[in-house]
Design a protein around this motif. Structure first.
Motif, mmCIF file in Angstrom:
data_model
loop_
_atom_site.group_PDB
_atom_site.id
_atom_site.type_symbol
_atom_site.label_atom_id
_atom_site.label_comp_id
_atom_site.label_asym_id
_atom_site.label_seq_id
_atom_site.Cartn_x
_atom_site.Cartn_y
_atom_site.Cartn_z
ATOM 1 N N SER A 1 0.842 -1.213 0.000
ATOM 2 C CA SER A 1 0.000 0.000 0.000
ATOM 3 C C SER A 1 0.870 1.253 0.000
ATOM 4 O O SER A 1 0.606 2.210 -0.736
ATOM 5 C CB SER A 1 -0.925 0.014 1.229
ATOM 6 N N LEU A 2 1.910 1.247 0.831
ATOM 7 C CA LEU A 2 2.818 2.399 0.886
ATOM 8 C C LEU A 2 3.506 2.607 -0.466
ATOM 9 O O LEU A 2 3.650 3.745 -0.934
ATOM 10 C CB LEU A 2 3.877 2.190 1.978
ATOM 11 N N ILE A 3 3.949 1.520 -1.071
ATOM 12 C CA ILE A 3 4.629 1.626 -2.369
ATOM 13 C C ILE A 3 3.676 2.172 -3.435
ATOM 14 O O ILE A 3 4.064 3.008 -4.259
ATOM 15 C CB ILE A 3 5.201 0.256 -2.786
ATOM 16 N N PHE B 1 2.535 12.363 -1.152
ATOM 17 C CA PHE B 1 3.164 11.317 -0.339
ATOM 18 C C PHE B 1 4.429 10.814 -1.017
ATOM 19 O O PHE B 1 4.451 10.559 -2.224
ATOM 20 C CB PHE B 1 2.223 10.134 -0.131
ATOM 21 N N THR B 2 5.497 10.691 -0.211
ATOM 22 C CA THR B 2 6.738 10.065 -0.648
ATOM 23 C C THR B 2 7.138 9.056 0.411
ATOM 24 O O THR B 2 7.165 9.386 1.604
ATOM 25 C CB THR B 2 7.863 11.112 -0.801
ATOM 26 N N LEU B 3 7.409 7.854 0.017
ATOM 27 C CA LEU B 3 7.790 6.819 0.982
ATOM 28 C C LEU B 3 9.216 7.050 1.462
ATOM 29 O O LEU B 3 10.148 7.144 0.658
ATOM 30 C CB LEU B 3 7.678 5.433 0.338
ATOM 31 N N THR B 4 9.369 7.145 2.770
ATOM 32 C CA THR B 4 10.695 7.273 3.383
ATOM 33 C C THR B 4 10.933 6.044 4.262
ATOM 34 O O THR B 4 9.987 5.323 4.610
ATOM 35 C CB THR B 4 10.791 8.525 4.271
ATOM 36 N N GLU B 5 12.190 5.849 4.644
ATOM 37 C CA GLU B 5 12.484 4.698 5.507
ATOM 38 C C GLU B 5 11.830 4.863 6.867
ATOM 39 O O GLU B 5 11.410 3.881 7.480
ATOM 40 C CB GLU B 5 13.989 4.485 5.647
ATOM 41 N N ASP B 6 11.696 6.109 7.357
ATOM 42 C CA ASP B 6 11.046 6.336 8.649
ATOM 43 C C ASP B 6 9.582 5.891 8.610
ATOM 44 O O ASP B 6 9.091 5.244 9.535
ATOM 45 C CB ASP B 6 11.112 7.823 9.032
ATOM 46 N N VAL B 7 8.882 6.260 7.539
ATOM 47 C CA VAL B 7 7.471 5.859 7.402
ATOM 48 C C VAL B 7 7.382 4.335 7.275
ATOM 49 O O VAL B 7 6.503 3.696 7.880
ATOM 50 C CB VAL B 7 6.830 6.539 6.165
#
Length: 196
Positions: A160-162, A176-182
């Motif tokens: 879902s995040l991807i 929205f941009t996927l980061t390692e923190d998220v």
């Protein structure tokens, strides 16, 4: 004996993936593919019997590439959380760096090539994952569960995040941009759901 021209095969494969990802399986034609790849139609038939053979072989090769990428650095003897985090990072990296291939797989999931792709991936994937899950169960880290339940809990949040990342917005339309923190924050909730 004719020598394989790997650069031509790579060009054919890359363009076939791109065309299927963008236009769908039904719009992939050998003549259009040849033009896009910068080769003649006869060149394609040197390496593939027909369109069906081309798509079957590409689906097997790309499926294995994705599988080996997701297991890079993974050891089935790892503790459950460590092994799953490595798979998350590998899957995210593959999906972010291979967007066309991910779209190609989406097209295959709704086609007769789905079984071929799943069979090639399952053979490479089944043994290490079965050992990994059995170890986690025997160590008392997780409850026994079906592969379907495990897969749904373990990976659906990541994909879902991807998808939000590729869409460049979340479900509400916000950027929205996927980061390692998220990703790590989401992973921590998944681990809480799976660990005993």
């Amino acid at each position: 004996m004719r020598v394989r021209d790997e650069s031509k095969i790579q060009a054919i494969t890359a363009k076939a993936i791109e065309m299927v990802a963008n236009d769908g399986l039904e719009n992939l034609g050998i003549n259009r593919l040849a033009k896009a790849a910068g080769v003649s139609p006869a060149t394609i038939y040197i390496y593939y019997k027909d369109k069906d053979d081309l798509l079957t072989r590409i689906s097997e090769e790309e499926g294995l590439k994705m599988c080996y990428s997701s297991l890079d650095g993974f050891d089935p003897e790892m503790r459950f959380a460590e092994g799953l985090w490595i798979q998350w990072k590998n899957r995210a990296k593959y999906s972010m760096n291979n967007y066309q291939a991910a779209q190609f797989f989406d097209q295959l999931r709704n086609s007769p090539y789905k079984e071929t792709m799943l069979r090639s991936v399952a053979d490479a994937f089944r043994k290490p994952i079965t050992i990994y899950l059995t170890n986690a169960f025997n160590r008392g880290e997780i409850n026994q569960m079906s592969m379907e339940v495990y897969w749904s809990i373990a990976f659906a949040p990541l994909y879902s995040l991807i998808r939000f990342h590729h869409d460049k917005h979340n479900i509400g339309g916000d950027p929205f941009t996927l980061t390692e923190d998220v990703m790590k924050q989401t992973f921590d909730y998944v681990i809480k759901a799976l660990l005993k």
